[in-house]
Design a protein around this motif. Structure first.
Motif, mmCIF file in Angstrom:
data_model
loop_
_atom_site.group_PDB
_atom_site.id
_atom_site.type_symbol
_atom_site.label_atom_id
_atom_site.label_comp_id
_atom_site.label_asym_id
_atom_site.label_seq_id
_atom_site.Cartn_x
_atom_site.Cartn_y
_atom_site.Cartn_z
ATOM 1 N N PHE A 88 -33.583 51.880 -66.464
ATOM 2 C CA PHE A 88 -34.660 51.015 -65.990
ATOM 3 C C PHE A 88 -34.266 50.064 -64.862
ATOM 4 C CE2 PHE A 88 -36.156 52.458 -70.063
ATOM 5 C CZ PHE A 88 -37.520 52.607 -69.871
ATOM 6 N N GLN A 89 -32.956 49.801 -64.689
ATOM 7 C CA GLN A 89 -32.557 48.823 -63.676
ATOM 8 C C GLN A 89 -32.954 49.251 -62.264
ATOM 9 O OE1 GLN A 89 -28.826 46.260 -63.690
ATOM 10 N NE2 GLN A 89 -28.189 47.840 -62.251
ATOM 11 N N ASP A 90 -32.622 50.476 -61.877
ATOM 12 C CA ASP A 90 -32.949 50.950 -60.525
ATOM 13 C C ASP A 90 -34.455 50.974 -60.300
ATOM 14 O OD1 ASP A 90 -30.307 51.219 -59.934
ATOM 15 O OD2 ASP A 90 -30.234 53.394 -60.154
ATOM 16 N N ARG A 91 -35.196 51.369 -61.329
ATOM 17 C CA ARG A 91 -36.657 51.430 -61.230
ATOM 18 C C ARG A 91 -37.232 50.027 -60.991
ATOM 19 N NH1 ARG A 91 -40.225 55.541 -62.980
ATOM 20 N NH2 ARG A 91 -38.396 56.698 -63.723
ATOM 21 N N CYS A 92 -36.708 49.049 -61.719
ATOM 22 C CA CYS A 92 -37.157 47.667 -61.541
ATOM 23 C C CYS A 92 -36.765 47.126 -60.172
ATOM 24 C CB CYS A 92 -36.581 46.772 -62.642
ATOM 25 S SG CYS A 92 -37.296 47.063 -64.272
ATOM 26 N N MET A 93 -35.583 47.487 -59.719
ATOM 27 C CA MET A 93 -35.112 47.068 -58.397
ATOM 28 C C MET A 93 -36.056 47.591 -57.312
ATOM 29 S SD MET A 93 -31.317 47.752 -56.738
ATOM 30 C CE MET A 93 -30.546 47.591 -58.343
ATOM 31 N N ARG A 94 -36.423 48.876 -57.432
ATOM 32 C CA ARG A 94 -37.341 49.470 -56.453
ATOM 33 C C ARG A 94 -38.719 48.806 -56.491
ATOM 34 N NH1 ARG A 94 -35.051 54.351 -58.445
ATOM 35 N NH2 ARG A 94 -36.954 54.802 -59.633
ATOM 36 N N ALA A 95 -39.087 48.294 -57.668
ATOM 37 C CA ALA A 95 -40.398 47.657 -57.824
ATOM 38 C C ALA A 95 -40.379 46.193 -57.400
ATOM 39 C CB ALA A 95 -40.877 47.774 -59.267
ATOM 40 N N GLY A 96 -39.206 45.714 -56.962
ATOM 41 C CA GLY A 96 -39.151 44.363 -56.409
ATOM 42 C C GLY A 96 -38.439 43.319 -57.242
ATOM 43 N N ALA A 97 -37.893 43.686 -58.406
ATOM 44 C CA ALA A 97 -37.180 42.703 -59.221
ATOM 45 C C ALA A 97 -35.901 42.251 -58.520
ATOM 46 C CB ALA A 97 -36.837 43.299 -60.588
ATOM 47 N N MET A 98 -35.551 40.988 -58.724
ATOM 48 C CA MET A 98 -34.340 40.427 -58.123
ATOM 49 C C MET A 98 -33.148 40.465 -59.071
ATOM 50 S SD MET A 98 -34.827 39.318 -54.975
ATOM 51 C CE MET A 98 -33.707 37.944 -54.672
ATOM 52 N N ALA A 99 -33.421 40.684 -60.370
ATOM 53 C CA ALA A 99 -32.340 40.685 -61.350
ATOM 54 C C ALA A 99 -32.751 41.474 -62.583
ATOM 55 C CB ALA A 99 -31.973 39.254 -61.733
#
Length: 206
Positions: A88-99
């Motif tokens: 889930f980390q990469d997916r969240c990163m692509r969606a704009g999460a900072m951490a």
């Protein structure tokens, strides 16, 4: 950053995160226990930081991330979830999460992530490379190719929800959910829909 929104359906988790945020000097701390509450607060208040769980009633955190990304809300997002960062980390990163901080970590990691985001930096775990067996690697590749909506429906199905219940939650027709289920069976290479739960559990998606 002065205001923050904690989005998590567990009161104990919200209370623990709130203590960390108070230590970091946040004065306005809002709390939401569902996607609906979170979006309502974001519409009504100027929030600088969102601490976001990915699994909640009334929707999922990935949907909130997408909403924030496409809106004019000027807030940063720190994901705080029990879901495995490997998937889930990469997916969240692509969606704009900072951490991204896993709930299995000590709260000191949450504090460090908040400090990083406040100063304009990202905070993500270094994921293991090449440590998975061939089956896990190939299944992760299949999961990575799923859209956010497909992944969300897979999680709901794996938790035993009916097509009708998923449709009502995601504002989709029963037929559309059924189509997604068929597509998931094909994309993930399982023999039948009944095996989707095993696939999801094996890959720590639920």
């Amino acid at each position: 950053m002065k205001s923050v929104l904690i989005v998590d359906d567990h009161p104990v988790v919200r209370a623990a995160v709130k203590i960390v945020l108070e230590k970091e000097g946040f004065k306005r701390i809002y709390e939401a226990a569902s996607v609906g509450e979170a979006l309502s607060i974001l519409r009504e208040h100027a929030v600088d930081l969102v601490i976001l769980d990915l699994v909640m009633p009334g929707g999922d955190g990935l949907d909130v991330l997408e909403r924030i990304k496409t809106s004019d809300w000027s807030c940063q997002v720190l994901v705080f979830s029990s879901l495995d960062p490997l998937f889930f980390q990469d997916r969240c990163m692509r969606a704009g999460a900072m951490a991204y901080v896993a709930k299995t970590n000590d709260l000191i990691q949450m504090q460090k992530a908040v400090q990083a985001v406040r100063t304009g930096y990202t905070y993500f775990a270094r994921l293991p490379a090449g440590s998975q067996n061939p089956l896990q690697r190939s299944e992760k590749q299949m999961i990575d190719k799923l859209s956010n909506r497909e992944l969300t429906i897979l999680q709901y199905l794996a938790r035993g929800m009916t097509n009708k219940a998923i449709g009502e939650l995601m504002h989709l027709s029963h037929k559309t959910v059924s189509t997604y289920k068929t597509r998931l069976v094909e994309k993930l290479g399982v023999n039948a829909a009944v095996h989707l739960r095993d696939f999801a559990k094996r890959n720590h998606l639920i």
